[in-house]
Design a protein around this motif. Structure first.
Motif, mmCIF file in Angstrom:
data_model
loop_
_atom_site.group_PDB
_atom_site.id
_atom_site.type_symbol
_atom_site.label_atom_id
_atom_site.label_comp_id
_atom_site.label_asym_id
_atom_site.label_seq_id
_atom_site.Cartn_x
_atom_site.Cartn_y
_atom_site.Cartn_z
ATOM 1 N N THR A 80 0.838 -1.200 0.000
ATOM 2 C CA THR A 80 0.000 0.000 0.000
ATOM 3 C C THR A 80 0.872 1.249 0.000
ATOM 4 O O THR A 80 0.617 2.214 -0.740
ATOM 5 C CB THR A 80 -0.931 0.013 1.216
ATOM 6 O OG1 THR A 80 -1.798 -1.117 1.154
ATOM 7 C CG2 THR A 80 -1.772 1.285 1.258
ATOM 8 N N SER B 97 1.395 4.057 -3.308
ATOM 9 C CA SER B 97 0.765 5.350 -3.066
ATOM 10 C C SER B 97 1.477 6.455 -3.846
ATOM 11 O O SER B 97 2.705 6.435 -4.008
ATOM 12 C CB SER B 97 0.801 5.674 -1.567
ATOM 13 O OG SER B 97 0.004 4.773 -0.842
ATOM 14 N N ASP B 98 0.704 7.420 -4.305
ATOM 15 C CA ASP B 98 1.268 8.549 -5.038
ATOM 16 C C ASP B 98 2.175 9.371 -4.133
ATOM 17 O O ASP B 98 1.884 9.582 -2.950
ATOM 18 C CB ASP B 98 0.150 9.443 -5.582
ATOM 19 C CG ASP B 98 -0.684 8.752 -6.656
ATOM 20 O OD1 ASP B 98 -0.158 7.811 -7.287
ATOM 21 O OD2 ASP B 98 -1.850 9.154 -6.846
ATOM 22 N N THR C 286 1.603 15.123 1.716
ATOM 23 C CA THR C 286 1.196 13.818 1.177
ATOM 24 C C THR C 286 0.633 12.936 2.283
ATOM 25 O O THR C 286 -0.409 12.286 2.120
ATOM 26 C CB THR C 286 2.400 13.121 0.519
ATOM 27 O OG1 THR C 286 2.820 13.881 -0.609
ATOM 28 C CG2 THR C 286 2.039 11.713 0.064
ATOM 29 N N ASN D 44 -3.431 11.369 2.736
ATOM 30 C CA ASN D 44 -3.561 9.941 2.431
ATOM 31 C C ASN D 44 -3.694 9.159 3.733
ATOM 32 O O ASN D 44 -2.695 8.763 4.334
ATOM 33 C CB ASN D 44 -2.354 9.445 1.637
ATOM 34 C CG ASN D 44 -2.519 8.013 1.151
ATOM 35 O OD1 ASN D 44 -3.430 7.290 1.592
ATOM 36 N ND2 ASN D 44 -1.653 7.580 0.257
ATOM 37 N N LEU E 145 -1.576 6.022 4.878
ATOM 38 C CA LEU E 145 -0.200 6.126 5.362
ATOM 39 C C LEU E 145 -0.125 6.213 6.874
ATOM 40 O O LEU E 145 0.964 6.136 7.454
ATOM 41 C CB LEU E 145 0.489 7.345 4.730
ATOM 42 C CG LEU E 145 0.566 7.353 3.199
ATOM 43 C CD1 LEU E 145 1.268 8.610 2.717
ATOM 44 C CD2 LEU E 145 1.277 6.108 2.674
#
Length: 505
Positions: free
Chosen positions: A348, A352-353, A379, A383, A386
């Motif tokens: 994951t 992730s971007d 970021t 998200n 995370l």
């Protein structure tokens, strides 16, 4: 000492088999048929525990302390067999299991000493004032009393210290509460050996047979039956958020709700302040990697996230941590399913971007390879994935743009077991400004160390706001854990003839 393992349950002092079984195969290749209990076994064990409570709950503190000491002795007598079984079932190394066994027996003896002192009773006496106006005051005595049978769920990652005779069991028995343990299906041999040690101590000390029950099983229905049973008055659980929250909700939905002391998970943030990053960035990077990979990252206090300021020292920290991770070999994880879940969690992060993988060690099967990642604060804040716990040796470095951003990060965190601050003298004001957020977030705040190591003592707190635990006012480690299984009782105008034992103060 030799114990013949049967895979059975211990109920009311006798070993019982179930018609339904499940197979447990260790890393040594040995298969072991284990009884799979359900509502019927829980009902028998709960009734035996309730009957035992009528005697055990009124034993003297010295009697219970001697019992706890005897359990520790009986566990130590089986030390070699327990370690051998634990290695085969969990993949944990000999040194770790020997150390955990020492912690387990140490906890038992610590609680024995604690109840001998009697301070936990919190005894209070408001003497009668018959001539007080406008109304007389009665004689009032307050004391903490055991609440009744307790259900304890064994943990996967601590087959000894958080399982059959672990801290929850020790605290409940010390309080005067009989215990019913749901054995963890990942280590049934280890659990049974410890249960046999407790059974021996019960016989040697003349305790009621139902003082301790041990039920094997691998189904959700078994756990549900334990928290649903009306004679069970509290439950203690260490495990996943999904399973634990389901049990917590059942406890709250009962006709008589009961306390559920659940420990679910934590990413245990580490805040590296600028002075520490500049002065000790390389050292901290190496230390973080070591803490992250300790025990294949399978500790509830594993430091899965680092917040570090962009600027001087950051590159040295990142390079040192990356080199240490790249050099770390994969380790055997507790179960195949835990290893698979770990790889899913790490992927994951990987997918992730705007998240960069810094270092990893590839692994498959039951092996867990460490990995670390990097992302900006923006970021990370956008998200939520995370911020989720990855149970294993994976971590993420989140870079923050300035000193004020440390508090922004802390305030965005869910409840945690621990939070760590790495600082130097020049970081004092930044650390001071960060403390209010950390105190609302974590149960234990460390300075210039790493959280993978929980000292068992009077002053330890091992809890935190939800979802780290379900009751931030309690702890599962240290002597304050006994409070979870006690409730205050006030005795008004009690006749002198009944004032005996701990009530005579």
């Amino acid at each position: 000492m030799t114990d013949k393992l049967t895979g059975q349950h211990l109920i009311a002092g006798e070993w019982h088999a179930s018609t339904k079984t499940f197979e447990s195969t260790g890393l040594d290749g040995e298969s072991f048929d284990v009884s799979s209990g359900g509502a019927a076994e829980v009902d028998r064990a709960a009734k035996a525990a309730d009957e035992a409570y009528r005697t055990y709950g009124w034993t003297s503190r010295e009697t219970r302390a001697n019992f706890l000491d005897k359990i520790a002795d009986c566990i130590e007598a089986r030390g070699e067999a327990i370690t051998k079984a634990g290695m085969a079932e969990t993949g944990l190394p000999e040194g770790r299991l020997n150390g955990e066994r020492g912690r387990t027996t140490g906890q038992l003896r610590l609680f024995a000493d604690h109840i001998r002192k009697g301070e936990y009773l919190d005894r209070r006496h408001a003497e009668a004032q018959p001539d007080r106006q406008p109304a007389p005051r009665p004689d009032l005595r307050l004391m903490q009393r055991p609440m009744g049978p307790v259900a304890v769920f064994g943990a996967s990652n601590f087959p000894l210290a958080f399982s059959t005779a672990g801290g929850d069991t020790a605290a409940a028995l010390a309080a005067g509460c009989p215990v019913i343990v749901k054995a963890h299906p990942a280590h049934p041999r280890t659990g049974e050996l410890v249960a046999r040690a407790i059974a021996e101590a019960i016989d040697a000390c003349g305790m009621p047979a139902g003082t301790f029950g041990f039920i094997q099983g691998e189904t959700h229905e078994l756990g549900q039956a334990m928290v649903d049973h009306p004679l069970v008055k509290a439950a203690a659980f260490t495990g996943s958020l999904g399973a634990g929250r389901a049990l917590y909700d059942r406890c709250a939905a009962r006709p008589e709700p009961i306390p559920f002391y659940g420990e679910f998970g934590s990413i245990n943030p580490v805040f590296i302040l600028p002075g520490a990053l500049k002065e000790r960035g390389v050292q901290i990077g190496e230390g973080w990697a070591g803490s992250l990979t300790l025990g294949a990252g399978q500790f509830c206090t594993n430091p899965g996230i680092v917040f570090a300021r962009e600027g001087e020292g950051l590159d040295g920290f990142v390079d040192a941590a990356s080199k240490a991770i790249a050099a770390s070999a994969p380790q055997t994880m507790l179960t195949d399913s835990i290893a698979a879940s770990y790889r899913k969690g790490a992927s994951t992060f990987r997918q992730s971007d705007n998240v960069k993988e810094l270092a990893c060690s590839e692994a498959d099967g039951r092996q867990g390879g460490p990995a670390i990642f990097r992302a900006s604060l923006d970021t990370w804040l956008t998200n939520p994935a995370l911020s989720e716990e990855v149970f294993g040796p994976a971590g993420i470095v989140v870079t923050v743009p300035d000193d004020t951003a440390y508090s922004r990060a802390a305030e965005a965190l869910a409840g945690q077991l621990t939070a760590t601050v790495q600082m130097e003298a020049g970081d004092r004001e930044t650390a001071r400004s960060l403390l209010p957020a950390l105190e609302r977030t974590a149960g234990r705040i460390l300075f210039n160390g790493f959280p993978t190591g929980v000292e068992v003592s009077d002053a330890m707190v091992h809890s935190g706001p939800y979802p780290a635990t379900t009751n931030f006012g309690a702890t599962s480690v240290g002597t304050m854990a006994i409070r979870r299984f006690l409730r205050p009782v006030c005795y008004q105008d009690m006749p002198d003839a009944l004032l005996d034992g701990d009530l005579r103060f």
